[in-house]
Design an enzyme around this catalytic site. Structure first.
Site, PDB file in Angstrom:
ATOM      1  N   ASP A  71       0.997  -1.109  -0.118  1.00 50.54           N
ATOM      2  CA  ASP A  71      -0.173  -0.076   0.349  1.00 50.54           C
ATOM      3  C   ASP A  71       0.950   1.178  -0.083  1.00 50.54           C
ATOM      4  OD1 ASP A  71      -2.719   1.704   0.097  1.00 50.54           O
ATOM      5  OD2 ASP A  71      -3.286   0.522   1.551  1.00 50.54           O
TER       6      ASP A  71
HETATM    7  C1  BGC Z   1      -4.591   3.209   0.113  1.00 54.28           C
HETATM    8  C2  BGC Z   1      -5.451   2.336  -1.245  1.00 54.28           C
HETATM    9  C3  BGC Z   1      -5.458   2.804  -2.257  1.00 54.28           C
HETATM   10  C4  BGC Z   1      -3.882   3.616  -2.583  1.00 54.28           C
HETATM   11  C5  BGC Z   1      -3.962   4.468  -3.680  1.00 54.28           C
HETATM   12  C6  BGC Z   1      -4.010   3.868  -0.360  1.00 54.28           C
HETATM   13  O1  BGC Z   1      -3.614   5.336   0.762  1.00 54.28           O
HETATM   14  O2  BGC Z   1      -5.007   2.588   0.982  1.00 54.28           O
HETATM   15  O3  BGC Z   1      -6.104   1.472  -0.441  1.00 54.28           O
HETATM   16  O4  BGC Z   1      -4.914   2.092  -2.960  1.00 54.28           O
HETATM   17  O5  BGC Z   1      -3.600   4.714  -1.539  1.00 54.28           O
HETATM   18  O6  BGC Z   1      -4.427   4.801  -3.515  1.00 54.28           O
END
Ligand code: BGC
Length: 734
Positions: free
Chosen positions: A281
């Site tokens: 993530d």
């Molecule tokens: C979130 C994810 C997301 C990623 C990219 C993160 O902060 O937890 O769900 O896919 O950002 O935007």
């Protein structure tokens, strides 16, 4: 581009002579041989475009990295022309011309925004959910995207956590079916299609169970609970063919998910046979330092990569540390190559080595976005997602003969909020507000409108106007809830009451004695006891997406009879959380009288609205429940049958739910677990027999050795309208 052309020729030459997998393995091996360690580290690095609505701004540092062949993928960039521009840099200007992957958070639609996932899940309509994901993929792929960061498969029993909005609620059976439907929708018939996008199962794992509901907090749970209740939806998505998985921010039992080989190797690869790649993530590789499990960037890189996180989102750690880790012998080249191979494999399967620009056609993009049929599908999904919580005075459906309606509330004329969080490339200006929807449904009715109060501020200034408009109208529609920014990532709340002065506004309006319909917009269960006590009519609309107002008008005026059921329990108070239906009996279950049984001294145990609850404009009566035999031997199936009759005045759909309770087992069982559901349409007066087949697998659970087995003994089979109102019959497994 030299390399690509050579290999395109290679592939074309060998078509028919070798299998696709041989071709891809051979192709990727040859490519790996030519790559430097820096280029390999680059393939494992994912960077963000600057986030803006049109998705077309990137910092110079990334442009340089792309040209140096040090970027595997870019996210938050979209638009056919813009992604083509970036792809040209990668393909024409980098040494080996390896194409980029373009990813984006397409969570509930891309340009045409559908209801938020928790809302869609309230429809329990797998076909419609799959269609929603398919339309998202059609639009996303037309804007240059190859990869969507969805479905979010995190089970959550805690509405304080704002991301429940993005999930399918609290139940593993329902959420698994939905996860699989979403993957099918995104990936379509496979990557040979130019409109299939790779799905990304997130956030692996157990991100939905943070301590105290606080975002990013630790998760501490038994492996039994993890396997029984939290892992099934991720597995269903992997089984449905999802090509990628995103590791979660949280630590699980002390080990951060991003560097958790129990999750990423043992469960995901060894047990589930997952063959794709895992992306971290956002900066979660870097966050290993904050978790206190890595001392420095090199250690974080080593532990994350060797635990099974192949791609680093935005931390820069892989790019900066892999080369010296390999050169100094800390990271085996074979581990690096295995990771790079998986990323190249997705690019290969998407056909990007053959045609890196196959998703970048401006012509296709122009034809594909926000088509009428997509808007219609979004409207239909929105209608199906709404849950009728109360209709005591049968105010709904409303008459089209109304001549003066007061629409009051801070969300009554908001377009942007209708989209909810994670609205991808959705444009709030194109959304239909409730006021817009009512006006077009009732052109001859005078609709007066005022906000009544600000959505979050402690401000009563507009109360008098609201009271005046309400007093003068035949009927009042009160549109209350949370602003969209209040749900989604990083929006945990300690209070689930209506924010600002909305409850006070509702109290004032309800005390006038007028006919009042409350419409709620929110992304999580709220504590609305007072509203429930004082209002006769409550419709849960969630965030319904682009077509919100039109769909609401359809429902309010009876052109669509609501059929949604809650995928998540509504608590009476924050103090009850976590409150969920598949709880255990305890050694001292509350018996309604004895103080020393499991209960609160200041609140009932029961929630305000239970899992599976939702009303209709019509009424359904369940007959007796019967089984064709009351014993199961080996792999036999039992058929449970119940008669369902529409006893009301409207045609309507009922979601019939099957739950099973294991009465005695070696691990204390849940009081019930959802094991089936069917959506049944009935005309007024019509009766249908609804049948479920039940086999050994439906009776299985994880025992103390973490083996999934069904133990002989007695089981309760329960069928009904929600998780509390159920008819019961017993069967025995021999
Ligand atoms: C979130 C994810 C997301 C990623 C990219 C993160 O902060 O937890 O769900 O896919 O950002 O935007």
């Amino acid at each position: 581009m030299k390399f690509i052309i050579t290999f395109t020729f290679f592939i074309a030459f060998h078509i028919g002579a070798f299998s696709q997998s041989f071709n891809s393995a051979h192709f990727i091996d040859s490519l790996l041989l030519q790559m430097t360690i820096e280029e390999k580290a680059g393939q494992l690095s994912l960077f963000t475009n600057d986030w803006n609505d049109s998705g077309d701004m990137i910092q110079d540092q990334y442009v340089e990295l792309i040209k140096d062949g040090k970027v595997g993928g870019i996210f938050n960039a979209h638009g056919a022309a813009y992604t083509r521009k970036l792809q040209e840099m990668a393909v024409n200007e980098s040494r080996l011309g390896i194409p980029l992957l373009f990813g984006f958070d397409v969570i509930h639609g891309h340009h045409t925004i559908f209801p938020v996932p928790l809302a869609e899940s309230s429809s329990w309509d797998l076909e419609a959910i799959e269609r929603s994901a398919r339309i998202a993929a059609l639009e996303a792929s037309a804007t240059g995207l190859h990869w969507v960061f969805a479905p979010m498969c995190d089970i959550s029993r805690d509405p304080r956590w704002g991301r429940v909005m993005e999930g399918a609620g609290e139940d593993p059976f329902l959420a698994s079916a939905i996860a699989a439907a979403r993957v099918k929708g995104f990936q379509g018939e496979g990557f040979v299609q130019p409109d299939a996008v790779a799905a990304c199962v997130k956030h692996f794992a157990a991100y939905g169970a943070p301590q105290a509901g606080r975002e990013y907090h630790s998760v501490d749970m038994s492996e039994l609970t993890l396997r029984e209740f939290y892992l099934p939806p991720y597995k269903a998505a992997v089984d449905a063919g999802a090509f990628t998985v995103m590791s979660a921010f949280n630590d699980l039992n002390g080990i951060p998910a991003t560097a958790n080989s129990f999750l990423l190797q043992k469960i995901l690869r060894d047990e589930w046979n997952f063959k794709g790649f895992v992306v971290s993530d956002f900066t979660s590789v870097l966050e290993l330092l904050n978790h206190g499990t890595a001392e420095n960037a090199a250690q974080a890189t080593l532990t994350a990569l060797s635990s099974g996180t192949e791609m680093d989102m935005q931390a820069f750690f892989y790019l900066q540390n892999i080369p010296h880790l390999v050169n100094k012998g800390f990271l085996e080249k074979s581990v690096l190559d295995a990771a790079v191979r998986k990323v190249l494999q997705l690019k290969y399967e998407l056909g990007l080595f053959n045609d890196p620009f196959r998703f970048c056609s401006v012509e296709r993009e122009q034809k594909m976005l926000m088509k009428d049929e997509f808007l219609e599908a979004s409207r239909d999904m929105a209608r199906k997602s709404m849950v009728l919580l109360k209709n005591d005075a049968s105010l709904l459906p409303l008459s089209k003969r109304l001549r003066k309606v007061a629409l009051i509330g801070p969300l009554a004329d908001s377009r942007q909020d209708m989209l909810g969080g994670w609205y991808a490339a959705g444009d709030g200006k194109k959304a239909v507000s409730l006021l817009d929807g009512l006006k077009s449904k009732l052109p001859d009715c005078e609709i007066t409108f005022t906000k009544g109060c600000d959505i979050v501020a402690q401000d009563e200034q507009d109360f008098d106007t609201a009271i005046k408009l309400a007093s003068e109208a035949e009927l009042v529609i009160l549109a209350l809830g949370e602003p969209a920014w209040m749900t989604g990532e990083a929006t945990s709340r300690t209070s689930l009451d209506l924010p600002g002065m909305q409850q006070e506004l509702a109290d004032k309006i309800l005390s006038l004695g007028k006919n009042v319909v409350v419409v709620l917009f929110n992304g999580r269960p709220l504590t609305i006891n007072k509203l429930d006590q004082n209002a006769s009519t409550i419709l849960e609309a969630w965030y319904p997406g682009t077509m919100a107002g039109s769909a609401l008008a359809d429902v309010l005026f009876g052109e669509y009879n609501p059929s949604g059921k809650l995928p998540m329990t509504f608590p009476r108070s924050v103090g009850q959380i976590p409150v969920f239906y598949n709880t255990k009996n305890t050694g001292r279950p509350w018996d309604g009288a004895t103080n020393t049984t499991s209960r609160y001294i200041d609140s009932p145990n029961e929630p305000l609205y239970c899992f599976g609850f939702g009303l209709s404009y019509t009424s359904f009566i369940y007959g007796d429940l019967s089984v064709d035999k009351n014993q199961i031997i080996d792999n036999e199936l039992v058929t449970a049958t119940i008669e369902l009759t529409n006893t009301g005045k409207f045609a309507g759909e009922e979601i019939v739910q099957l739950y099973i309770r294991d009465l005695v087992s070696s691990v204390s069982p849940a009081l019930k677990n959802l094991k089936g559901f069917q959506k049944i349409m009935l005309q007024p007066g019509e009766t249908k027999l609804v049948q479920f087949k039940i086999g050994r697998n439906d009776l299985a659970f994880y025992n103390k050795d973490l083996k999934r087995i069904a133990e002989p003994g007695e089981f309760e089979i329960m069928i009904g309208t929600d998780s509390m109102k159920l008819k019961t019959v017993r069967i025995r497994l021999l």
